[in-house]
Design a protein around this motif. Structure first.
Motif, mmCIF file in Angstrom:
data_model
loop_
_atom_site.group_PDB
_atom_site.id
_atom_site.type_symbol
_atom_site.label_atom_id
_atom_site.label_comp_id
_atom_site.label_asym_id
_atom_site.label_seq_id
_atom_site.Cartn_x
_atom_site.Cartn_y
_atom_site.Cartn_z
ATOM 1 N N TRP A 190 -52.142 -42.020 -9.936
ATOM 2 C CA TRP A 190 -53.030 -42.702 -10.881
ATOM 3 C C TRP A 190 -54.487 -42.357 -10.622
ATOM 4 C CZ3 TRP A 190 -50.777 -48.330 -10.775
ATOM 5 C CH2 TRP A 190 -49.640 -48.378 -11.579
ATOM 6 N N GLY B 123 -55.327 -39.214 -12.131
ATOM 7 C CA GLY B 123 -55.028 -39.139 -13.553
ATOM 8 C C GLY B 123 -53.839 -38.263 -13.899
ATOM 9 N N THR C 185 -49.760 -37.760 -14.677
ATOM 10 C CA THR C 185 -48.590 -38.491 -15.162
ATOM 11 C C THR C 185 -47.395 -38.216 -14.253
ATOM 12 O OG1 THR C 185 -47.781 -36.704 -16.572
ATOM 13 C CG2 THR C 185 -49.390 -38.244 -17.556
ATOM 14 N N ALA D 287 -57.807 -48.061 -13.108
ATOM 15 C CA ALA D 287 -58.591 -47.501 -14.212
ATOM 16 C C ALA D 287 -60.078 -47.738 -13.977
ATOM 17 C CB ALA D 287 -58.155 -48.110 -15.541
ATOM 18 N N ARG E 292 -61.213 -45.304 -11.259
ATOM 19 C CA ARG E 292 -61.282 -43.953 -11.819
ATOM 20 C C ARG E 292 -62.532 -43.799 -12.687
ATOM 21 N NH1 ARG E 292 -56.434 -43.364 -14.819
ATOM 22 N NH2 ARG E 292 -55.341 -43.528 -12.869
#
Length: 122
Positions: free
Chosen positions: A18, A21, A23, A95, A98
């Motif tokens: 995560w 970024g 998947t 998030a 990030r």
């Protein structure tokens, strides 16, 4: 039944994925397995072999030791209400981190100082 070490390693895989970024599908493609296997590793349902962990570490650009960081502290906090490691299991928190690191450094430092002032005032 899942083993606590397998769960911890899985959380660290998910955390690093995560943070950069990536998947599950992208990680699976880099390692040469199906994304469902990544899902099983991340939940601790399946144990990660040493050679597979080596490949995952390479794909995520971290040393293998990264996946074991905080393991001793987690064991001593087993009775704690909310260990700090669980914060990084939250998608919103990840998030935010990030996004924070996507901000240019000078602005990021000012934002950090603002956050400290606001948290002290609360």
């Amino acid at each position: 039944m899942t083993h606590p070490v397998d769960v911890h390693v899985g959380k660290r895989i998910r955390h690093r994925r995560w943070m950069i970024g990536m998947t599950q599908q992208q990680l699976a493609d880099k390692v040469g397995i199906k994304f469902q296997q990544i899902q099983k590793y991340e939940t601790g349902m399946n144990r990660v072999s040493a050679s597979r962990l080596w490949d995952i570490a390479d794909a995520l650009e971290v040393p293998v030791s990264f996946f074991f960081e905080g393991l001793a502290g987690e064991a001593s906090q087993a009775g704690a209400a909310a260990p700090a490691a669980d914060l990084m299991a939250d998608k919103e928190a990840l998030a935010l981190v990030r996004s924070y690191y996507a901000i240019p450094e000078a602005q990021r430092r000012r934002l950090f100082e603002l956050a400290k002032v606001l948290s002290d005032a609360a």
